[in-house]
Scaffold this active site. Sequence first.
Site, PDB file in Angstrom:
ATOM      1  N   GLU A  70      42.424  28.163  38.006  1.00 11.04           N
ATOM      2  CA  GLU A  70      43.505  28.644  38.523  1.00 11.04           C
ATOM      3  C   GLU A  70      43.333  30.359  38.422  1.00 11.04           C
ATOM      4  OE1 GLU A  70      43.652  26.199  36.330  1.00 11.04           O
ATOM      5  OE2 GLU A  70      44.684  24.809  37.643  1.00 11.04           O
ATOM      6  N   HIS A 100      53.988  19.352  33.400  1.00 11.71           N
ATOM      7  CA  HIS A 100      53.848  19.130  34.977  1.00 11.71           C
ATOM      8  C   HIS A 100      55.153  18.958  35.686  1.00 11.71           C
ATOM      9  CE1 HIS A 100      49.701  17.877  33.673  1.00 11.71           C
ATOM     10  NE2 HIS A 100      49.457  18.187  35.128  1.00 11.71           N
TER      11      HIS A 100
END
Lengths: 342, 332
Positions: free
Chosen positions: B64, B133
Amino acid sequence: MAAASKAAADSRANLPFVYRQYSAEQLKQVLYKMYLIRRFEEGAEESYTRGLIHGTMHLSIGQEASAMGICMPLGEDDQITSTHRGHGHCIAKGAEVKRMFAEFFGKTTGYCKGRGGSMHIADVGKGNLGANGIVGGGIPIAVGAALSSKMMKTGKVVVSFFGDGANNEGAFHEALNMAAVWKLPVIFVCENNGYGMSTSTARSTAVKNIADRAAAYSMPGVIVNGNIFSEVAEASHKAVERARAGEGPTLIESKTYRHRGHSKSDRNRYRTKEEIEDWMSNRDPITLFENELREFGFIDDKGIEAIRDAVAQEIADGIEFAKASPSPDISEAGNYVYTEQA
Amino acid sequence: MDAMVRELSYAQAIQEAMAIAMDMDERVFLMGEDIGVYGGAFQVTGDLVERFGADRVMDTPISELGGAGVAVGAALTGMRPIFEFQFSDFATLAMEQIVNQAAKMRFMLGGEVSVPVVMRFPAGSGTGAAAQHSQSLEAWLGHVPGLKVIQPATPYDAKGMLLAAVADPDPVMIFEHKLLYKMKGPVPEGYYTVPIGKADIRREGRDLTIVATSIMVQKALDAAAALEAEGIDVEIVDLRTIRPMDKQTVIDSVKKTSRLMCVYEAVKTLGIGAEVSAMIAESEAFDYLDAPIVRLGGAETPIPYNPELEKATVPQVPDIITAARDLVKGVR
């Protein structure tokens, strides 16, 4: 003429790379720029001491051959990302010292109009996408610039300079991996000056050579003596050729040394006087290059003196330019946060 | 003639916007984890790779920070990347590039560059994905000058704001609530934009202003429909952009209704509700207030796994109804 230049070329056949590759004029220009970097750093340091520059700065005195050698095969369209110790890279890529001084003085005539200072010095027109205050911050950005080059087929090569400290950042590993997977035209240049601030590479880094890490990302890892201009330039030349041929990235480890401390806060308690003295007296990159130029007949003492004088003048003029330049108006403090739109 | 309007899901609307952007401008490309043949974790990119190829619908490694940095570098040098985070939570891995690099580069370089990168963040709770999440981190990025942060709440806005983001010269962060992806709504064919920085009044009313973001807009509309039967007339402002915030639309609404409630899914404290409330307290609308401002936000906990607990940690329609009723009736 042709015969004469052939004779000259033959006489150079056994000399190190740069003396075969470049003209005497080009090599003198390199010496000029190495002096320009050295004197720029000294000028900046003195201006800081006199209170003309605030904040902090990270001087690259001792690393001039590394900056110049890497940038030697680059064209004006090629791009670099640089580090907090980025003044030398900026000059090597073609910046004007007067606009660099102006930036350090916080003036509107500076490269960043006084908004960036030492740690964000850039010269986008000459392909320097900027120094960076974050260790390793520029490495993925360089990979992105190389992706642009590949997608837009511009043929540009991108060099990412970083220090030994950055090789333990995640960004380094993620960026090298992606550049290799996508075979991008980027060259990773680790200027290993032995210390990330005070922590030596021996204490911070599990591998002996940072170039060893290239193997993990299936790219060539090349170690050069970063204080010998010809060695650095030769490695860079090969890496540029590889990049332009579409064969992907290279990791060059340029082993060098910074004569000064990490920044202005450094008390130098982690290095011995003997160590510093050894690098300054016996391995100074400018002295080494000057000796070679003299030995191989490219320049004489008078020529060196002329270069030193011209550099001193350019530095003095640059500082005067910076002093005389206007400061930004406080009403403009909010400019450049967003792109102005019609 | 008006463009044909169809019913599309929020995810389809985003996908259509990305396809239009790539058709219009060869500099536009997509990057992200598993956005190619997999189609993206939420099938937002879907089959775009078949149409545009793997060079323009690029799968990245699970990197990321590096991936975001590559997108920033590509944007800086002439491309128009749209970078998909698999989950907005993973912004935490890339904060360096977002906050220190993308947001500040133009400023640090004195206006010499722009960074036209678009980053998409599937956000929010409700999918049983638990604490790592399910977060709503938009206020984190909304705190950073140099970024633009948007939260489209309808398929129409999802398409139009994404196209506005691609056309924008600066970094635009798009937070897309995962539960909205399947929501359907009218979406015109072809190119149109919805401006960044402009709130929208979703429902006009007299008694109370609810400033809502993202999925809370729909929940607030559902609550308003129920409250109408009780004679409570709610005005709903969909903030749409949290930076730069459209203050005037909120101020004008509060001046009209004299009551303000902020409804958002992110953790209540130090969030968007605090900003909107403070902004109103500083504005001329303060004098018009007939009651204290109310914030309905997420609980001060991570998002739990258990579905009942998960629902209980973020505002639901009955919570909005109760709070709105109390506010209008002066119940403290």
